[in-house]
Design an enzyme around this catalytic site. Structure first.
Site, PDB file in Angstrom:
ATOM      1  N   ASP A  47       0.858  -1.210  -0.221  1.00 20.75           N
ATOM      2  CA  ASP A  47       0.034   0.162   0.015  1.00 20.75           C
ATOM      3  C   ASP A  47       0.963   1.283   0.046  1.00 20.75           C
ATOM      4  O   ASP A  47       0.979   1.824   1.126  1.00 20.75           O
ATOM      5  CB  ASP A  47      -0.999  -0.068   1.241  1.00 20.75           C
ATOM      6  CG  ASP A  47      -1.880  -1.010   1.312  1.00 20.75           C
ATOM      7  OD1 ASP A  47      -2.525  -1.364   0.047  1.00 20.75           O
ATOM      8  OD2 ASP A  47      -2.190  -1.601   2.149  1.00 20.75           O
ATOM      9  N   HIS A 212       8.152   3.968   5.393  1.00 21.77           N
ATOM     10  CA  HIS A 212       8.336   3.664   3.831  1.00 21.77           C
ATOM     11  C   HIS A 212       9.430   4.570   3.506  1.00 21.77           C
ATOM     12  O   HIS A 212       9.689   5.527   4.063  1.00 21.77           O
ATOM     13  CB  HIS A 212       7.043   4.114   3.072  1.00 21.77           C
ATOM     14  CG  HIS A 212       6.017   2.839   2.985  1.00 21.77           C
ATOM     15  ND1 HIS A 212       6.557   1.842   2.125  1.00 21.77           N
ATOM     16  CD2 HIS A 212       5.001   2.567   3.392  1.00 21.77           C
ATOM     17  CE1 HIS A 212       5.585   1.102   2.082  1.00 21.77           C
ATOM     18  NE2 HIS A 212       4.660   1.586   2.870  1.00 21.77           N
ATOM     19  N   HIS A 246       7.366  -1.836   3.442  1.00 22.77           N
ATOM     20  CA  HIS A 246       7.520  -3.331   3.864  1.00 22.77           C
ATOM     21  C   HIS A 246       8.250  -3.870   2.827  1.00 22.77           C
ATOM     22  O   HIS A 246       7.805  -4.899   2.040  1.00 22.77           O
ATOM     23  CB  HIS A 246       5.818  -3.875   3.576  1.00 22.77           C
ATOM     24  CG  HIS A 246       4.943  -3.295   4.518  1.00 22.77           C
ATOM     25  ND1 HIS A 246       4.889  -3.561   5.756  1.00 22.77           N
ATOM     26  CD2 HIS A 246       4.060  -2.268   4.283  1.00 22.77           C
ATOM     27  CE1 HIS A 246       4.002  -2.846   6.220  1.00 22.77           C
ATOM     28  NE2 HIS A 246       3.455  -2.106   5.465  1.00 22.77           N
ATOM     29  N   GLU A 271       4.263  -8.756  -0.084  1.00 18.63           N
ATOM     30  CA  GLU A 271       2.996  -8.650   0.087  1.00 18.63           C
ATOM     31  C   GLU A 271       1.970  -8.654  -1.047  1.00 18.63           C
ATOM     32  O   GLU A 271       2.150  -8.374  -2.415  1.00 18.63           O
ATOM     33  CB  GLU A 271       2.893  -6.942   0.391  1.00 18.63           C
ATOM     34  CG  GLU A 271       1.429  -6.619   1.045  1.00 18.63           C
ATOM     35  CD  GLU A 271       1.607  -5.066   1.763  1.00 18.63           C
ATOM     36  OE1 GLU A 271       0.605  -4.532   2.071  1.00 18.63           O
ATOM     37  OE2 GLU A 271       2.730  -4.709   1.989  1.00 18.63           O
ATOM     38  N   HIS A 273      -1.708  -8.243  -1.799  1.00 20.16           N
ATOM     39  CA  HIS A 273      -3.146  -7.736  -1.879  1.00 20.16           C
ATOM     40  C   HIS A 273      -3.899  -8.078  -3.141  1.00 20.16           C
ATOM     41  O   HIS A 273      -5.024  -8.254  -3.384  1.00 20.16           O
ATOM     42  CB  HIS A 273      -3.150  -6.186  -1.677  1.00 20.16           C
ATOM     43  CG  HIS A 273      -2.749  -5.720  -0.339  1.00 20.16           C
ATOM     44  ND1 HIS A 273      -3.588  -6.093   0.896  1.00 20.16           N
ATOM     45  CD2 HIS A 273      -1.934  -5.089   0.090  1.00 20.16           C
ATOM     46  CE1 HIS A 273      -3.210  -5.635   1.867  1.00 20.16           C
ATOM     47  NE2 HIS A 273      -2.052  -4.939   1.568  1.00 20.16           N
ATOM     48  N   GLU A 384       1.977  -2.509  13.836  1.00 19.93           N
ATOM     49  CA  GLU A 384       1.238  -1.246  13.532  1.00 19.93           C
ATOM     50  C   GLU A 384       0.130  -1.060  14.541  1.00 19.93           C
ATOM     51  O   GLU A 384      -0.607  -1.829  14.899  1.00 19.93           O
ATOM     52  CB  GLU A 384       0.744  -1.566  12.157  1.00 19.93           C
ATOM     53  CG  GLU A 384       1.597  -1.962  11.035  1.00 19.93           C
ATOM     54  CD  GLU A 384       0.841  -1.852   9.517  1.00 19.93           C
ATOM     55  OE1 GLU A 384      -0.140  -1.704   9.337  1.00 19.93           O
ATOM     56  OE2 GLU A 384       1.548  -2.636   8.909  1.00 19.93           O
ATOM     57  N   ASN A 444      -6.940   4.298  -7.624  1.00 21.24           N
ATOM     58  CA  ASN A 444      -5.924   5.135  -6.598  1.00 21.24           C
ATOM     59  C   ASN A 444      -6.545   4.792  -5.251  1.00 21.24           C
ATOM     60  O   ASN A 444      -7.674   4.673  -5.174  1.00 21.24           O
ATOM     61  CB  ASN A 444      -5.694   6.423  -6.999  1.00 21.24           C
ATOM     62  CG  ASN A 444      -6.981   7.247  -6.848  1.00 21.24           C
ATOM     63  OD1 ASN A 444      -7.537   7.516  -5.770  1.00 21.24           O
ATOM     64  ND2 ASN A 444      -7.543   7.682  -8.284  1.00 21.24           N
ATOM     65  N   PHE A 448      -4.869   7.795   1.235  1.00 26.61           N
ATOM     66  CA  PHE A 448      -4.747   6.659   2.101  1.00 26.61           C
ATOM     67  C   PHE A 448      -3.052   6.544   2.258  1.00 26.61           C
ATOM     68  O   PHE A 448      -2.434   5.536   2.875  1.00 26.61           O
ATOM     69  CB  PHE A 448      -5.292   5.530   1.922  1.00 26.61           C
ATOM     70  CG  PHE A 448      -5.752   4.797   3.017  1.00 26.61           C
ATOM     71  CD1 PHE A 448      -6.991   5.185   3.633  1.00 26.61           C
ATOM     72  CD2 PHE A 448      -5.105   3.808   3.711  1.00 26.61           C
ATOM     73  CE1 PHE A 448      -7.236   4.760   4.870  1.00 26.61           C
ATOM     74  CE2 PHE A 448      -5.623   3.120   4.986  1.00 26.61           C
ATOM     75  CZ  PHE A 448      -6.651   3.568   5.376  1.00 26.61           C
TER      76      PHE A 448
END
Length: 906
Positions: A47, A212, A246, A271, A273, A384, A444, A448
């Site tokens: 993300d 990040h 990540h 990751e 998703h 987190e 998008n 976020f």
């Protein structure tokens, strides 16, 4: 010719056979072709911004035919830590056949270059490692092993990041150096105990953030100065740990974290998703054909980063479900590097593939429940928590109250460090922070990617002050008349700290000084009976209605990253009251009040002020002080705030959706009735009854549309005082309210704000522990907090009184009134609530022609446990219940003392 898929780790290729020799007429050209997508993209679905290109350095490396290809430094401590056993595994790359024992010689030496032995670096040699004979039947490692011992090692930790320099040398049979490699290493030991993660035998507390890689101009490409800035800011705010979210980050980041002292979770670039909605396909974690790709990423991370002292844990990735492939990854790491622990949140954070219970966004009460579970022997460290999206991080102090008091809770990593806004230029040449969709990019995630504690340019958000407070290593409490000062560090004493104290009464400094303390050893405390402290005489002689004591710990000497005088810890607490609570009711002078009625308007003359009150609307139409316009419109009830990101979280179940459904953003207050009563020659009362309804414009109101009934009584005194009494009755079926208070508008020149309350930075009911009660001054423009996406901002909590004045001193004073009134929530801005709700970027905001002021009796918390569900804690909610409050107003001039107005005089 050559191909690699992991975009974060090094890709090394042997290109000798493709190169033209030096002196040749032909030129060598290195060309790299970047494929934006591959099957590997399904393992890199994090993300964040998906930015194409190469984010790492590109270089050509020339090596001899026999060279050091790799080495692995390890150390282990004796139980007493009086010496460390050292080991270095070395692998040679040999393109020509050699006799390992006669043609080459391998040496490994440890230097302590931080010693004060002059400039002769060779004299800093503290350990020489000897080459060990290989076993006759080697299993596993087939390289060269060197071993040695180091007496009285200086251990590495985040508090004391002691480093040694390791030099590995390859020589030929004549003693000539063929190749040499070197790096900084730390001597430290990671181990486990029941419900504890230990560093050098101590259960260090993880005061962490997720980070990040992000730069506002060049995206995912790294600049060393930006990394250093991040680390300095982290150290300034008591952050001691970072999770590489990540993916493995730039190699220089690890060297800097070694140097600065930062515990690290190094995370694999996995990751997934993209598989969340792909029900027709088996998830990579379950699919054998994906195992090699996943393992390749983990192996690459461990092999590249294994010599860094800062890394205390390896992570198998993030949000990639859970399956047998993860068990394989964890098994490989545990076999390769048993000196560290393994972390993975997938599978609900408690699988056999993680040595740490590492949930994300778990509520405090659930964390405590796991910590107290006798069947769970692992420590809980939140990977987190406290989602820092916009105006957020409410409740974080409650997490730390639990962490500091519950065995088995060992900290966590805030999400996250920096707003991932990208610098974009408008057509008019102005620049702003862009987010998802601003580049015409679809799909998008809008804003976020803006979840940071700092803006993209590394300016701190106000919430970072709260983080610093919760993370401070020197804890100071005041209970049952005893002040306890505790050094929660595990390695550092307080000998490099100076403790200062200041005592203030009603916002005024009474006295201050240095607090003489014995040096506190790590994990020790010191008790002071407050009556025996140096501040006691000031307290006894003060007539203040409330007295606050602040104790601060500052650095005596500069460090590698902090200046002398830097505040490490600060704590404020209220001292006991010497007498009953003082009522802030004015001792009004018996001055005749002059007033008249003209065209449904009351014209009231008080001392230096003139008020025009519109009887038809039930509100002040104008307030002048010494002939200068001060208030332009007001005072009206207000229950709405511009929604924050957290307010919008939860879709139909969000606070924002429920507020909109109830039309709280579109309440029309109409006067039901009013009365004007002369109480005496010096006191006039005006009573107004308001109905707040959601009737569409042009329609007739009905009782079913009435959301609020508000009784407002104004008491106009000849002395100049205006006391407002409000009685609020909301409809019982309304959702929790954003705020309960009043709104008014001041002339735009009233831009000098002074207040007695919490500050100086923005604070809210559930994020105010770090904001001390004091006397503060700011311009209205300085009050504004420029969150990239506008919303409710700029609030100041627990305000006792506030003044607004122009540059010549004319203005207005407002304060709590009476015993029953609690301190107010203050907000003052050139941007209206409607404007903050309208704009989607801070740069789009248009200033109004006046200053919108809110004085709230109650204000809902901002939340922050996450940003996708309604999660403000119950104690910070405002249920639709009847309430009453009072506010006192007074005209002021340059000669007026707000303190004298606030304090009642006999």
């Amino acid at each position: 010719m050559l191909f690699n898929q992991d975009s974060r780790l090094p890709a090394e290729f042997e290109i000798t056979e493709f190169c033209h020799e030096c002196g040749s007429d032909k030129k060598n050209v290195v060309a790299v072709k970047v494929y934006r997508w591959s099957d590997g993209s399904y393992l890199e679905d994090q993300d964040h911004w998906w930015l194409s290109g190469i984010h790492r350095d590109v270089l050509l490396l020339s090596k001899p035919k026999v060279f050091i290809a790799d080495y692995f430094f390890r150390s282990s401590l004796t139980e007493s830590s009086t010496h460390a056993d050292l080991e270095v595994e070395v692998i040679l790359d040999k393109s020509m056949k050699i006799n390992d024992m006669t043609d080459v010689k391998i040496e490994a030496t440890l230097f302590d270059i931080n010693t004060n032995e002059g400039t002769n670096l060779l004299s800093t040699n503290v350990a020489s490692l000897e080459l060990q004979q290989p076993p006759h039947f080697p299993l596993g490692f087939h390289g060269y092993r060197l071993e040695g011992k180091l007496k009285n090692p200086k251990l590495w930790s985040a508090e004391q990041p002691n480093l040694y320099t390791l030099v590995v040398t390859l020589k030929d049979s004549s003693g000539n150096i063929i190749d040499c490699e070197s790096c900084q290493v730390g001597i430290r030991q990671i181990s486990k105990a029941p419900k504890q993660l230990l560093v050098n035998g101590h259960p260090v507390v993880i005061r962490g953030v997720n980070r990040h890689e992000h730069h506002p101009r060049i995206g995912k490409t790294n600049i060393e100065s930006c990394m250093v800035k991040d680390l300095v800011l982290m150290k300034e705010h008591n952050i001691n740990a970072v999770r590489n979210s990540h993916y493995p980050q730039h190699q220089r980041w690890y060297e800097l974290c070694d140097l600065f002292g930062m515990y690290m979770i190094d995370e694999a670039n996995i990751e997934t998703h993209g598989f969340d909605l792909s029900r027709d396909f088996k998830h990579p974690s379950q699919e054998p054909s994906w195992a090699i790709s996943m393992l390749d990423r983990v192996i690459g991370m461990v092999e590249r980063d294994k010599n860094h002292a800062c890394i205390i844990s390896w992570s198998l990735g993030n949000e990639a479900s859970y399956g047998p492939n993860h068990a394989a990854l964890a098994g490989w790491i545990r076999g390769k590097d048993p000196s560290r622990v393994v972390h993975y949140e997938g599978g609900r954070s408690r699988t056999s593939s993680t040595d740490i219970v590492c949930p994300m966004y778990m509520r405090i009460w659930d964390c405590v429940k796991i910590a107290k579970d006798p069947n769970e022997t692992r420590p809980l460290i939140l990977c987190e928590y406290s989602h820092a999206m916009g105006n957020s991080n409410g409740n974080i102090h409650e997490y730390w109250e639990a962490i500091d008091s519950t065995f088995g809770l060992q900290g966590g990593f805030i999400w996250d460090w920096v707003d991932q806004g990208l610098l974009k230029e408008n057509a008019n040449g102005s620049k702003y922070w862009a987010y998802g969709g601003d580049f015409g990019d679809t799909p998008n995630d809008l804003n976020f990617c803006l979840n940071g504690l700092i803006w993209p340019d590394r300016t701190p958000h106000p919430a970072l002050n709260e983080v610093k407070y919760c993370y401070q290593p020197i804890k100071i409490s005041f209970t049952n008349g005893v002040i306890k000062i505790t050094n929660t560090n595990f390695y550092q004493t307080t000998e490099d700290l100076e403790f200062n104290w200041v005592i203030e009464g009603d916002g005024c400094k009474l006295d201050s000084g240095i607090l003489s303390l014995q040096t506190l050893d790590p994990q020790s405390s010191y008790d002071i009976k407050w009556e025996s402290g140096p501040w006691y005489s000031s307290w006894t002689s003060s007539s203040s209605s409330e007295t606050f004591l602040t104790i601060t710990a500052k650095l005596l000497h500069p460090t590698r990253w902090l200046q002398s005088g830097h505040v490490v810890s600060s704590q404020q607490f209220e001292l006991p009251m010497k007498k009953d609570s003082i009522s802030h009711v004015p001792k009004t002078k018996e001055i005749t009040l002059n007033w008249e009625t003209v065209d449904h308007k009351l014209i009231i003359h008080q001392n230096v002020s003139e008020i025009t009150f519109n009887i038809q609307s039930g509100a002040i139409e104008s307030w002048k002080v010494e002939g200068v316009p001060v208030m332009l419109k007001g005072i009206t009830p207000c229950f709405w705030r511009a929604p924050t990101d957290n307010d919008k979280g939860g879709e139909a179940n969000s606070y924002f959706s429920k507020w909109k459904a109830a039309n709280l953003d579109n309440i029309c207050f109409t006067k039901e009735n009013s009365s004007v009563t002369k109480i005496s020659d010096h006191l006039l009362e005006v009573n107004i009854v308001y109905h707040g309804d959601n009737t569409p414009e042009g329609s007739s109101s009905s009782s079913s549309n009435n959301l609020f009934k508000v009784d407002m009584k104004y008491s106009f005194h000849g002395s100049g005082d205006v006391v407002l009494f409000c009685n609020v009755k909301p409809r019982s079926d309304l959702p929790p309210l954003p705020r309960v208070g009043v709104e008014f508008h001041l002339e735009k020149s009233m831009n000098n704000v002074k207040w007695y309350g919490r500050g100086p930075f923005e604070c809210y009911p559930d994020r105010k522990a770090s904001a001390h009660v004091g006397l503060y001054e700011k311009k209205v423009d300085e009050m504004h907090v420029p969150y990239i996406v506008p919303g409710e901002c700029s609030g100041r909590a627990d305000v006792r009184w506030v003044t607004f004045q122009n540059d010549k001193g004319s203005g207005i004073y407002a304060s709590i009134y009476g015993n029953s009134s609690s301190p107010m929530q203050l907000n003052a801005s050139y941007y209206s609530t409607k404007e903050l709700d309208r704009a989607t970027h801070n740069e789009e905001l248009v200033k109004g022609d006046d200053i919108e002021v809110h004085l709230d009796h109650k204000h809902m918390g901002i939340g922050g446990d996450d940003s996708w569900s309604p999660c403000v804690h119950d104690k910070y909610m405002l249920p639709p219940l009847p309430c009453a409050f009072s506010i006192r107003f007074f005209p002021i001039t340059a000669a007026t003392s707000p303190h004298d107005i606030y304090m009642p005089r006999n």
